[in-house]
Scaffold this motif. Sequence first.
Motif, short mmCIF file in Angstrom:
data_model
loop_
_atom_site.label_atom_id
_atom_site.label_comp_id
_atom_site.label_asym_id
_atom_site.label_seq_id
_atom_site.Cartn_x
_atom_site.Cartn_y
_atom_site.Cartn_z
N TYR B 85 0.81 -1.22 0.00
CA TYR B 85 0.00 0.00 0.00
C TYR B 85 0.84 1.26 0.00
O TYR B 85 1.89 1.32 0.65
CB TYR B 85 -0.86 0.05 1.27
N SER B 86 0.32 2.28 -0.68
CA SER B 86 0.84 3.62 -0.48
C SER B 86 0.23 4.15 0.81
O SER B 86 -0.73 3.57 1.34
CB SER B 86 0.48 4.51 -1.66
N ALA B 87 0.77 5.24 1.30
CA ALA B 87 0.28 5.79 2.57
C ALA B 87 -0.77 6.86 2.35
O ALA B 87 -1.27 7.45 3.31
CB ALA B 87 1.45 6.36 3.36
N ALA B 88 -1.13 7.10 1.10
CA ALA B 88 -2.14 8.12 0.79
C ALA B 88 -2.62 7.88 -0.63
O ALA B 88 -1.89 7.32 -1.44
CB ALA B 88 -1.56 9.52 0.93
N PRO B 89 -3.84 8.34 -0.94
CA PRO B 89 -4.36 8.10 -2.29
C PRO B 89 -4.00 9.19 -3.30
O PRO B 89 -4.52 9.17 -4.41
CB PRO B 89 -5.87 8.04 -2.07
N VAL B 90 -3.17 10.16 -2.92
CA VAL B 90 -2.71 11.20 -3.86
C VAL B 90 -1.22 11.46 -3.66
O VAL B 90 -0.61 11.04 -2.66
CB VAL B 90 -3.51 12.52 -3.72
N CYS B 91 -0.66 12.20 -4.63
CA CYS B 91 0.79 12.34 -4.80
C CYS B 91 1.58 12.83 -3.59
O CYS B 91 2.46 12.15 -3.08
CB CYS B 91 1.09 13.30 -5.94
N THR B 92 1.36 14.09 -3.19
CA THR B 92 2.25 14.70 -2.19
C THR B 92 2.32 13.90 -0.89
O THR B 92 3.41 13.54 -0.45
CB THR B 92 1.86 16.17 -1.93
N PRO B 93 1.19 13.59 -0.26
CA PRO B 93 1.29 12.83 1.00
C PRO B 93 1.93 11.45 0.81
O PRO B 93 2.70 11.00 1.67
CB PRO B 93 -0.15 12.74 1.48
N SER B 94 1.64 10.82 -0.33
CA SER B 94 2.21 9.49 -0.57
C SER B 94 3.74 9.56 -0.63
O SER B 94 4.46 8.78 -0.01
CB SER B 94 1.64 8.93 -1.87
N ARG B 95 4.23 10.54 -1.36
CA ARG B 95 5.69 10.68 -1.53
C ARG B 95 6.38 11.11 -0.23
O ARG B 95 7.50 10.69 0.07
CB ARG B 95 5.98 11.68 -2.64
N ALA B 96 5.69 11.97 0.53
CA ALA B 96 6.26 12.38 1.82
C ALA B 96 6.41 11.17 2.72
O ALA B 96 7.42 11.02 3.43
CB ALA B 96 5.35 13.42 2.48
N ALA B 97 5.43 10.27 2.68
CA ALA B 97 5.47 9.07 3.51
C ALA B 97 6.58 8.13 3.05
O ALA B 97 7.28 7.51 3.86
CB ALA B 97 4.12 8.36 3.46
N LEU B 98 6.76 8.03 1.75
CA LEU B 98 7.80 7.15 1.22
C LEU B 98 9.18 7.57 1.74
O LEU B 98 9.93 6.76 2.26
CB LEU B 98 7.77 7.16 -0.32
N VAL B 99 9.50 8.85 1.60
CA VAL B 99 10.87 9.26 1.93
C VAL B 99 11.12 9.37 3.42
O VAL B 99 12.27 9.29 3.86
CB VAL B 99 11.29 10.57 1.19
N THR B 100 10.06 9.55 4.23
CA THR B 100 10.26 9.73 5.68
C THR B 100 9.87 8.52 6.53
O THR B 100 10.20 8.48 7.71
CB THR B 100 9.43 10.92 6.21
N GLY B 101 9.10 7.59 5.96
CA GLY B 101 8.61 6.47 6.77
C GLY B 101 7.54 6.89 7.77
O GLY B 101 7.26 6.17 8.73
N ARG B 102 6.96 8.05 7.55
CA ARG B 102 5.96 8.58 8.49
C ARG B 102 4.67 8.92 7.75
O ARG B 102 4.69 9.39 6.61
CB ARG B 102 6.50 9.87 9.15
N LEU B 103 3.54 8.70 8.43
CA LEU B 103 2.26 9.06 7.83
C LEU B 103 2.23 10.57 7.61
O LEU B 103 2.74 11.34 8.43
CB LEU B 103 1.11 8.63 8.73
N PRO B 104 1.62 11.01 6.51
CA PRO B 104 1.59 12.44 6.17
C PRO B 104 0.93 13.30 7.26
O PRO B 104 1.26 14.47 7.40
CB PRO B 104 0.77 12.48 4.89
N VAL B 105 0.04 12.70 8.02
CA VAL B 105 -0.63 13.45 9.09
C VAL B 105 0.38 13.85 10.18
O VAL B 105 0.13 14.77 10.96
CB VAL B 105 -1.82 12.62 9.62
N ARG B 106 1.51 13.18 10.23
CA ARG B 106 2.55 13.53 11.21
C ARG B 106 3.51 14.59 10.69
O ARG B 106 4.14 15.30 11.47
CB ARG B 106 3.39 12.30 11.56
N THR B 107 3.65 14.65 9.36
CA THR B 107 4.66 15.56 8.80
C THR B 107 4.03 16.86 8.29
O THR B 107 4.76 17.74 7.83
CB THR B 107 5.40 14.89 7.62
N GLY B 108 2.72 16.94 8.35
CA GLY B 108 2.03 18.13 7.81
C GLY B 108 1.94 18.13 6.30
O GLY B 108 1.53 19.13 5.70
N MET B 109 2.30 17.00 5.68
CA MET B 109 2.32 16.95 4.21
C MET B 109 0.99 16.46 3.65
O MET B 109 0.96 15.73 2.65
CB MET B 109 3.49 16.09 3.75
N THR B 110 -0.09 16.86 4.31
CA THR B 110 -1.42 16.54 3.81
C THR B 110 -2.36 17.64 4.27
O THR B 110 -1.97 18.49 5.08
CB THR B 110 -1.87 15.14 4.27
#
Lengths: 455, 455
Positions: B85-110
Amino acid sequence: MFHPTPALTLRRCSLASRAVLAITTWTIQAAAEDKKPEPPKPPNVIIILADDLGYGDLGCFGHPTIATPNLDRMAREGMRLTQFYSAAPVCTPSRAALVTGRLPVRTGMTSDKRGVLFPDSKGGLQAGEITIAEALKTKNYATACIGKWHLGHLPQYLPTRHGFDSYYGIPYSNDMKPAVLLRNERAIEDPVDQTTLTDRYTAEALTFIRQNRKGPFFLYLPHNFPHVPLFASSEFKGKSRRGLYGDVVEELDASVGRILETLRELKIDDHTFVFFTSDNGPWLVKRGEGGSAGLLREGKGSTWEGGMREPAIAWWPGTIPAGRTSAELASMTDLFATIHKLADIELPPDVTLDSLDLSGVLTGKSASPRQSMFYYRGTRLMAARMGAWKAHYLTQSGYGGDAPVPHDPPLLYDLEHDPSEKIDVAKSHPEVIAAMQKLVDEHKATIVPVPSQLE
Amino acid sequence: MFHPTPALTLRRCSLASRAVLAITTWTIQAAAEDKKPEPPKPPNVIIILADDLGYGDLGCFGHPTIATPNLDRMAREGMRLTQFYSAAPVCTPSRAALVTGRLPVRTGMTSDKRGVLFPDSKGGLQAGEITIAEALKTKNYATACIGKWHLGHLPQYLPTRHGFDSYYGIPYSNDMKPAVLLRNERAIEDPVDQTTLTDRYTAEALTFIRQNRKGPFFLYLPHNFPHVPLFASSEFKGKSRRGLYGDVVEELDASVGRILETLRELKIDDHTFVFFTSDNGPWLVKRGEGGSAGLLREGKGSTWEGGMREPAIAWWPGTIPAGRTSAELASMTDLFATIHKLADIELPPDVTLDSLDLSGVLTGKSASPRQSMFYYRGTRLMAARMGAWKAHYLTQSGYGGDAPVPHDPPLLYDLEHDPSEKIDVAKSHPEVIAAMQKLVDEHKATIVPVPSQLE
């Protein structure tokens, strides 16, 4: 029946030698090793047919949780066909078309009243029809049918009357009472224990292969599963992540693995053509007990793609190139002409066939000779395919109980761009619709009404 | 940033030697041939990310008319993951999760207002976040990002500020104007010629691999395609049976083939871990220009399976067993911990990670440590997965314009029996719903609100 003269047979043998030497490498290698080349034999032929398996139900066709390592390996060693069709969306007509190379509307093996044969049916495949088994008998093949016949359970219609030396199996679907197991023409288990059926079919198949290892042989192995009711043996029950349906498919997968392994062990894998497919799409109204058509629309019973496009794998090490995927158009009726070609048998004259030789597709040497497909539901032509285009003149769900809906102009889909049949492009392609109508008219002119055997 | 002490690094190197010797065979063989064993190096790492590629869009994941012989071969030589699974159904949050290993809700990238970053956005991935590239720099990896970044286009957010030695690509999606090509932090082409983009990314990737053949290196290659608007080079345009979408995917497939072939040619294939996947599901509202989720429901933007389950292939000859399919549960966020393990880097302390080490899954030695998955749309938890079960608390189509629909009790699906999410079994499994609620409550307690970077 088709009986060639001895002289004709001899001439064809000689042609066969050249053909086989030209397309295979094993013959040449074997000759070099032994220093005394044997005349090439026509290949053994095995057709394995699943019952109601969906287009999306194998690992190598994209199912996420049904583990099919043996069929996946078969695909890696052979060819996956992604545009291979059955000739009907339900059992009886599909199987009639497979063994005769003729559309069911020509053989009377379809009906608008009853879709398939039932235990109270009086009809079956007519004696005048030529089966693949009968054709191969002219080349002295040993022939066996093991599994679900469904082309007539009265003695005169059984496999033993249609070119098969022996029969072992249930003569109709496994949900039809009483499900009785026959050996040749005699009931030997009534009711049959279905939990061990796949295993017993496999054991019979392996015995037949071993007994006929010197070849040539033809094994037609139409399994009863994954048609509901589902049964798996104790070895497979509860094994799959996909539940009972997955258990049943994984047991079929293991059966395929045992057969291919036996061919390798007997060192006849390089002169055995094995073809795996399913009779029609998944029975979607059975919900969790039915399969998946993957990305295709609808399932069993319907003439949407999910009803008739089947997973298909062709395998013949050394002759069929390994690891290929072919998106060439192909039909189950083509097995008839293809096997005639492989065994160097001339096609019967005076019979209207719907069968084209796919041997060039399987060896990767040529494009498919098939450019069209006709989608029948009973005797009604619901849709037609021409190249990548499919026109639906009538649509109806598989088992929804809805009436057929006519379309004029027909719905038009580009199946290669849009395999899920989502985007109707009829309005922008009137020229395709006109060409399709011409194709359909020409096709319809070849249909001679015959009495239905299913009513 | 995570900066280990030299002493700590040394100790980990020594552990790495044993670990690598234990799980690989190439090291032993190379040593035997050279007669002077070199200390084993951590593997090279390549992540290839497609953009909006659907679960059903590769040959080895069941597409009938998109020919992907290179990815199919990658799968035959490696492992297909069918529950990745990706960590999100759209680009930015998914990619943020890939490179950081963190859900986008933790990094503010959503965000619930704007799903992704746009050319007028002011935010991006924060400097305090640790990326895979930064972690690998502690082991002296050469690092490059080639392709679509989409984690902030202002200089302070670019790959060059997040651990990558170099960057070449478009900093956001290819449909956002002006689409400008950057080298490192400088615009070099404005507007960019997208027809040659995949080819140029590939050429850059091959140059980087050749320059860093002595390793170790990390290449992050997030392609801009098959996101619309679609562009293929003249070599691929019109080549596929699937139309332009197929041309574009087949060009990506060829790119993967060129990369793996280069690794073989340089004889570094046996110490390079390559992972291929997509950022989210297919953009279905684009109809023929969008892809297919295969048998999965819905697509990009939604938290139905089609939105977040991705085709995934892991490849590392000699370490990842060939021709396997794994249905173990896995998330894109797990690449972070997995790569830490492969490179023998300790996970950063004091950071809440959503990342689990999958190295045992990839080597086929153990089941997945992952037992749960959280499906976010923006900051909303829409659904959760626990083992085979998925509960939808809110459902909404990807791009249908409909409002979220709450479900109490949640819709409940057994995804391993029913991957298409057709059969709601909530009524018969209240105990699963209770356990799922506990899991969700525990998870929610770990979420600390942070400002969104996307608004």
